[in-house]
Scaffold this motif. Structure first.
Motif, short mmCIF file in Angstrom:
data_model
loop_
_atom_site.label_atom_id
_atom_site.label_comp_id
_atom_site.label_asym_id
_atom_site.label_seq_id
_atom_site.Cartn_x
_atom_site.Cartn_y
_atom_site.Cartn_z
N UNK A 78 35.26 26.71 38.70
CA UNK A 78 36.62 27.23 38.66
C UNK A 78 36.72 28.43 37.72
N UNK A 79 36.10 28.34 36.56
CA UNK A 79 36.13 29.46 35.61
C UNK A 79 35.39 30.66 36.19
N UNK A 80 34.26 30.43 36.84
CA UNK A 80 33.53 31.54 37.47
C UNK A 80 34.33 32.23 38.55
N UNK A 81 35.05 31.45 39.35
CA UNK A 81 35.89 32.02 40.40
C UNK A 81 37.02 32.85 39.79
N UNK A 82 37.64 32.35 38.73
CA UNK A 82 38.75 33.10 38.12
C UNK A 82 38.26 34.37 37.45
N UNK A 83 37.10 34.34 36.83
CA UNK A 83 36.54 35.55 36.21
C UNK A 83 36.19 36.57 37.29
#
Length: 112
Positions: A78-83
């Protein structure tokens, strides 16, 4: 053998970040490297003979899988997608002001 494919994925992403000049390709390379790191984490955390810790199953031998690595991996995805989405928005803003997305040209145009 699987470790070498995972390592090759991480290294392809790493070298893509270093050698590609297009900003969109750098973002894609970062995503490839992130996928390799997540795959390596899943590979290390996987164990044979472990059961899912769900209430109501009839296994009492105590060999349950730890749910914490699964939660960490979901959080990393999720964090990778948002970044990645945030970086793509930044590239869209750069594309409005610059005729190209090549990092060398952007640096050349914006250097005093």
């Amino acid at each position: 053998m699987l470790e070498s494919f995972i390592f090759a994925t991480v290294m392809c992403g790493f070298f893509g970040i270093i050698f590609k000049k297009n900003l969109v390709m750098k973002i894609v390379s970062m995503d490839v490297m992130s996928t390799g790191v997540i795959a390596f984490y899943v590979f290390v955390a996987s164990r044979e003979g472990l059961f899912t810790p769900i209430i109501g199953t009839a296994t009492n031998d105590g060999t349950y899988a730890d749910p914490v690595p699964q939660a960490v991996i979901l959080t990393a995805i999720v964090i990778g997608f948002s970044i990645q989405a945030l970086m793509l928005v930044g590239v869209m803003k750069l594309a409005r002001d610059n005729p190209t997305l090549e990092s060398n040209e952007i640096e050349k145009n914006n250097t005093p």
